[in-house]
Design a protein around this motif. Structure first.
Motif, PDB file in Angstrom:
ATOM      1  N   VAL A 115       0.847  -1.199   0.000  1.00  0.00           N
ATOM      2  CA  VAL A 115       0.000   0.000   0.000  1.00  0.00           C
ATOM      3  C   VAL A 115       0.886   1.255   0.000  1.00  0.00           C
ATOM      4  CG1 VAL A 115      -1.774   1.266   1.307  1.00  0.00           C
ATOM      5  CG2 VAL A 115      -1.857  -1.231   1.201  1.00  0.00           C
ATOM      6  N   GLY A 116       2.025   1.160   0.665  1.00  0.00           N
ATOM      7  CA  GLY A 116       2.934   2.297   0.771  1.00  0.00           C
ATOM      8  C   GLY A 116       2.511   3.299   1.823  1.00  0.00           C
ATOM      9  N   ALA A 117       1.762   2.843   2.802  1.00  0.00           N
ATOM     10  CA  ALA A 117       1.240   3.721   3.853  1.00  0.00           C
ATOM     11  C   ALA A 117       0.900   2.866   5.064  1.00  0.00           C
ATOM     12  CB  ALA A 117      -0.014   4.428   3.351  1.00  0.00           C
ATOM     13  N   PRO A 118       0.692   3.497   6.208  1.00  0.00           N
ATOM     14  CA  PRO A 118       0.266   2.697   7.358  1.00  0.00           C
ATOM     15  C   PRO A 118      -1.174   2.210   7.195  1.00  0.00           C
ATOM     16  CG  PRO A 118       0.349   5.031   7.938  1.00  0.00           C
ATOM     17  CD  PRO A 118       0.910   4.905   6.553  1.00  0.00           C
ATOM     18  N   ILE A 119      -1.439   1.012   7.691  1.00  0.00           N
ATOM     19  CA  ILE A 119      -2.805   0.472   7.736  1.00  0.00           C
ATOM     20  C   ILE A 119      -3.010  -0.173   9.098  1.00  0.00           C
ATOM     21  CG2 ILE A 119      -2.997   0.061   5.242  1.00  0.00           C
ATOM     22  CD1 ILE A 119      -2.444  -2.935   5.837  1.00  0.00           C
ATOM     23  N   ALA A 120      -4.265  -0.419   9.431  1.00  0.00           N
ATOM     24  CA  ALA A 120      -4.558  -1.051  10.715  1.00  0.00           C
ATOM     25  C   ALA A 120      -5.894  -1.763  10.628  1.00  0.00           C
ATOM     26  CB  ALA A 120      -4.589  -0.003  11.830  1.00  0.00           C
ATOM     27  N   MET A 121      -6.124  -2.656  11.582  1.00  0.00           N
ATOM     28  CA  MET A 121      -7.479  -3.162  11.779  1.00  0.00           C
ATOM     29  C   MET A 121      -7.810  -3.083  13.251  1.00  0.00           C
ATOM     30  SD  MET A 121      -7.347  -7.300  10.996  1.00  0.00           S
ATOM     31  CE  MET A 121      -6.634  -7.332   9.375  1.00  0.00           C
ATOM     32  N   GLY A 122      -9.110  -3.040  13.521  1.00  0.00           N
ATOM     33  CA  GLY A 122      -9.544  -2.935  14.906  1.00  0.00           C
ATOM     34  C   GLY A 122     -11.036  -3.131  14.985  1.00  0.00           C
ATOM     35  N   TYR A 123     -11.556  -2.973  16.181  1.00  0.00           N
ATOM     36  CA  TYR A 123     -13.001  -3.107  16.394  1.00  0.00           C
ATOM     37  C   TYR A 123     -13.593  -1.745  16.709  1.00  0.00           C
ATOM     38  CZ  TYR A 123     -12.723  -8.162  16.415  1.00  0.00           C
ATOM     39  OH  TYR A 123     -12.546  -9.466  16.034  1.00  0.00           O
ATOM     40  N   VAL A 124     -14.760  -1.472  16.116  1.00  0.00           N
ATOM     41  CA  VAL A 124     -15.502  -0.243  16.446  1.00  0.00           C
ATOM     42  C   VAL A 124     -16.966  -0.587  16.685  1.00  0.00           C
ATOM     43  CG1 VAL A 124     -14.000   1.333  15.167  1.00  0.00           C
ATOM     44  CG2 VAL A 124     -15.967   0.302  14.007  1.00  0.00           C
ATOM     45  N   ASP A 125     -17.636   0.289  17.424  1.00  0.00           N
ATOM     46  CA  ASP A 125     -19.088   0.174  17.577  1.00  0.00           C
ATOM     47  C   ASP A 125     -19.710   0.146  16.189  1.00  0.00           C
ATOM     48  OD1 ASP A 125     -18.553   0.364  20.233  1.00  0.00           O
ATOM     49  OD2 ASP A 125     -19.319   2.396  20.493  1.00  0.00           O
ATOM     50  N   ARG A 126     -20.767  -0.625  16.071  1.00  0.00           N
ATOM     51  CA  ARG A 126     -21.367  -0.864  14.757  1.00  0.00           C
ATOM     52  C   ARG A 126     -21.724   0.439  14.035  1.00  0.00           C
ATOM     53  NH1 ARG A 126     -27.085  -3.629  13.942  1.00  0.00           N
ATOM     54  NH2 ARG A 126     -27.055  -3.176  16.150  1.00  0.00           N
ATOM     55  N   ALA A 127     -22.148   1.453  14.776  1.00  0.00           N
ATOM     56  CA  ALA A 127     -22.572   2.710  14.155  1.00  0.00           C
ATOM     57  C   ALA A 127     -21.442   3.385  13.384  1.00  0.00           C
ATOM     58  CB  ALA A 127     -23.106   3.655  15.229  1.00  0.00           C
ATOM     59  N   TYR A 128     -20.201   2.991  13.686  1.00  0.00           N
ATOM     60  CA  TYR A 128     -19.037   3.625  13.048  1.00  0.00           C
ATOM     61  C   TYR A 128     -18.367   2.720  12.022  1.00  0.00           C
ATOM     62  CZ  TYR A 128     -19.273   7.191  16.700  1.00  0.00           C
ATOM     63  OH  TYR A 128     -19.673   8.206  17.517  1.00  0.00           O
ATOM     64  N   ALA A 129     -18.976   1.560  11.727  1.00  0.00           N
ATOM     65  CA  ALA A 129     -18.268   0.536  10.955  1.00  0.00           C
ATOM     66  C   ALA A 129     -18.326   0.756   9.448  1.00  0.00           C
ATOM     67  CB  ALA A 129     -18.819  -0.841  11.304  1.00  0.00           C
ATOM     68  N   GLU A 130     -19.145   1.675   8.990  1.00  0.00           N
ATOM     69  CA  GLU A 130     -19.315   1.885   7.559  1.00  0.00           C
ATOM     70  C   GLU A 130     -18.034   2.471   6.946  1.00  0.00           C
ATOM     71  OE1 GLU A 130     -21.492   1.084   4.402  1.00  0.00           O
ATOM     72  OE2 GLU A 130     -22.191   0.699   6.450  1.00  0.00           O
ATOM     73  N   PRO A 131     -17.550   1.892   5.820  1.00  0.00           N
ATOM     74  CA  PRO A 131     -16.382   2.487   5.165  1.00  0.00           C
ATOM     75  C   PRO A 131     -16.634   3.961   4.823  1.00  0.00           C
ATOM     76  CG  PRO A 131     -16.789   0.319   4.263  1.00  0.00           C
ATOM     77  CD  PRO A 131     -17.949   0.622   5.188  1.00  0.00           C
TER      78      PRO A 131
END
Lengths: 388, 123
Positions: free
Chosen positions: A334-350
Motif C-alpha cells: 500500500v505504501g502507507a500505514p494500515i490497521a485493523m480494529g473493532y468499532v461500535d457498529r454505528a461507526y463501521a461503515e467504510p
C-alpha cells in the motif's frame, strides 16, 4: 523475554541461521523474523514467491472410523459444514467456546485418497495448539481421536510465481485449485518425498502449504530456494502480508472474547449450521447475524505516515471511545500505514472518519473496506489462469 | 570530527558548538526497515536523556534520547519523505537533528568509535 535455550527449533532452524535469518522467540519457538528485510521480503512475495517456515503451527490428524463420524465430532465444536467437505478440499473454520468466543481459527482438510477415509488434517495456530488439544480432548466423542503430527514440518510457498515453481517440482500440486488438497510426490535429487499439499496460505497471494516429514524438510526448502523466483521470508513480512490481505491474526484481531460475526468471519458459519443451530455459541452468533453485532472488525487508514499500533484507541464524534486497534503496521504494498480494529457498529461503515489516539496523541483516520490489497487466489485450477 | 556514541545507540558529531545526532548503523540494522521518524521541533530545549525523537520500523516504535543537552537548531526534514535514509546512511544523510550544546563536557562521558564497537560486540 524467553530464555533462548528453552526455545523449540523447527526442522529448518539450521537453514534459517545459514541464510542469515534474525531469530526471535515466537510462541515458544526460535523463528526468523526477517532475512533480507521485511519490506524487501514482503515485496518479493507479492511479485515473485516467498518461502515461509510455518512448522511451529500445530499439524493434527483427527481420526475417526469414517468421514461422517470425524466430521460430526468436529462440527460439535465449530460452525462449519464439515460433513459436506468433499474429498480433496480444505476449509477455514473456527473452534468456538459456548459463549461464541473463538478458541482458534484453523484449516481443516479432507484427503482425496479413499485410504484416508475418516481422517481430517487440521492446522492450528502455534500459540493455541496446546489449548486446542486440551479443548478437543474434553469434547471429542469416543472413537474419534486427535493425533499431533509433530514429526512433520510445514512450509508455505506464496506469491504469483509459486505456481510455476511448484509445477517443476510437484506437477500434481500445481494442478490444485484454491483450497484444494492432496498427497503428492515432491521431486528431489535424492529421491521423491511424499507431501501433503494444499493450495492456500495467509498472504492473499496464490500459493501452497506443504506438509513434509521433518527429516526431508530442509531438502524440500533448499530445492525451492534454488529457484530464482524464490527467497526466504520471515514472520515480519508474513504479518504485514496477512494484514494487507485483511486476514485476522489470532491473539490480536480475534480471541476468546470476539465472536465470528464481530470478527467479520460469518462466512465460516455454514448455512446448514445456522438452520440446525447446534454449534457452541449458536444463541449469541445467530442473534448477531439477525440483529447485527454491537461491534465489528474494520480496516483503518491513518491519514498520516506514522504507523498506528495495536492498543491505540479509536475515537468517534466528541472524542467518544468507540473501539481499539488490534493490528497496525506500515503496509509495504500500500505504501502507507494500515490497521485493523473493532468499532461500535454505528461507526463501521467504510468512509467513516475517526481519530486514533496512540502514543503521539490523536490523529485522523478513515474506516475502509478490506482487504487493503486484492486477493489473488487461483480459484479456477492450476492450468487456467494466465498469471504464470 | 570525531563521532561519539551512547549506550542507547545514538551518535553525536561535534562541529564548533553544534552537535549532529542520529542513530548508529548497529541500531538501524537492529530496527530493520525504518518507515517513519518523528523529530523534535526546531527551537526546543532538550535535556540530556530526554526523549527527543521516535523512530518507527515496520514492526515497532523506538525512542531516541538526547545524548547531550541543548537547543534544537535544525532537523533533517528529508526523513519525512525518505525515512529509509536512516537504513541507507544511518551515520551520514540519515542524521536526525542538530543541537546547540549547552555543556560540551557532557560529550566526555560518551564512547568513542572503538569503545562503542566493543560495546556492541558484547550485546
Amino acid at each position: 523475554m524467553a530464555d533462548p535455550s528453552e526455545l523449540k527449533h523447527t526442522p529448518l532452524f539450521d537453514l534459517h541461521r545459514e541464510l542469515g535469518g534474525r531469530m526471535v522467540p515466537f510462541a515458544g519457538y526460535a523463528m526468523p523474523v526477517q532475512f533480507e528485510g521485511i519490506i524487501a521480503e514482503h515485496g518479493w512475495t507479492r511479485e515473485k514467491a516467498g518461502l515461509f517456515d510455518v512448522s511451529h503451527m500445530g499439524q493434527r490428524f483427527l481420526l475417526g472410523p469414517d468421514h461422517e463420524t470425524a466430521a460430526k465430532a468436529l462440527e460439535a465444536v465449530t460452525p462449519g459444514n464439515l460433513c459436506g467437505l468433499k474429498p480433496g478440499r480444505q476449509r477455514y473454520t473456527l473452534l468456538l467456546l459456548d459463549n461464541g468466543g473463538i478458541v482458534d481459527d484453523f484449516m481443516v482438510a479432507r484427503s482425496p485418497d479413499p485410504d484416508d477415509e475418516g481422517s481430517l488434517f487440521l492446522v492450528f495456530n502455534a500459540a493455541r495448539k496446546d489449548i486446542d488439544d486440551a479443548y478437543l480432548a474434553e469434547r471429542l466423542p469416543e472413537g474419534v481421536t486427535l493425533a499431533a503430527a509433530e514429526d512433520r514440518a510445514l512450509l508455505a510457498l506464496q506469491g504469483p510465481a509459486a505456481h510455476e515453481v511448484m509445477a517443476r517440482h510437484c506437477p500434481q500440486a500445481a494442478e490444485l485449485s484454491f483450497m484444494g488438497v492432496r498427497s503428492a510426490a515432491f521431486a528431489l535429487p535424492q529421491g521423491a518425498v511424499d507431501i501433503h499439499v494444499s493450495r492456500s496460505g495467509y498472504t492473499g497471494e496464490d500459493g501452497f502449504e506443504i506438509s513434509v516429514p521433518a527429516e526431508r524438510a530442509e531438502a524440500v526448502a533448499r530445492a525451492l530456494l534454488a529457484e530464482e523466483a524464490v527467497r526466504p521470508v520471515g514472520l515480519g513480512a508474513r504479518d504485514s502480508l496477512r494484514l494487507e490481505a485483511g486476514l485476522p491474526l489470532y491473539g490480536h484481531d480475534i480471541d476468546e472474547t470476539t465472536s465470528p460475526v464481530e470478527a467479520g468471519l460469518a462466512f465460516a458459519v455454514a448455512k446448514a449450521r445456522r438452520e440446525s443451530a447446534d454449534f457452541p455459541g449458536a444463541e449469541r452468533i445467530l442473534a448477531e447475524l439477525a440483529e447485527g453485532p454491537s461491534r465489528q472488525r474494520v480496516g483503518l487508514r491513518p491519514a498520516g505516515r506514522a504507523p498506528v499500533r495495536e492498543g491505540a484507541q479509536i475515537l468517534g464524534e466528541s472524542d467518544a471511545l468507540i473501539g481499539a486497534v488490534t493490528s497496525g503496521s506500515f503496509a509495504p504494498t500500500v505504501g502507507a500505514p494500515i490497521a485493523m480494529g473493532y468499532v461500535d457498529r454505528a461507526y463501521a461503515e467504510p468512509g467513516t472518519k475517526v481519530q486514533l489516539a496512540g502514543r503521539r496523541g490523536s490523529e485522523p483516520a478513515e474506516i475502509v473496506a478490506m482487504p487493503f490489497v486484492p486477493h489473488r487466489y487461483r480459484r479456477s485450477g492450476g492450468k487456467q489462469s494466465g498469471a504464470a | 570530527m570525531t563521532t561519539r556514541y551512547t549506550k542507547d545507540h545514538e551518535w553525536v558529531r561535534l562541529d564548533g558548538d553544534t552537535a549532529t545526532i542520529g542513530i548508529s548503523a548497529y541500531a538501524a540494522g537492529e530496527l530493520g526497515d525504518v518507515v517513519f521518524v518523528e523529530l523534535p521541533e526546531a527551537g526546543k530545549a532538550l535535556e540530556k536523556g530526554a526523549e527527543a525523537a521516535v523512530v518507527e520500523s515496520v514492526k515497532a516504535a523506538s525512542e531516541v534520547y538526547a545524548p547531550v543537552s541543548g537547543e534544537v537548531t535544525e532537523i533533517n526534514a528529508a526523513l519525512e519523505e525518505a525515512p529509509q535514509t536512516v537504513n541507507e546512511a544511518p551515520e551520514g544523510d540519515g542524521w536526525f537533528f542538530r543541537l546547540k550544546l549547552s555543556d560540551k563536557s557532557q560529550l566526555d562521558g560518551l564512547m568513542d568509535e572503538a569503545a562503542y564497537k566493543t560495546f556492541c560486540e558484547g550485546l
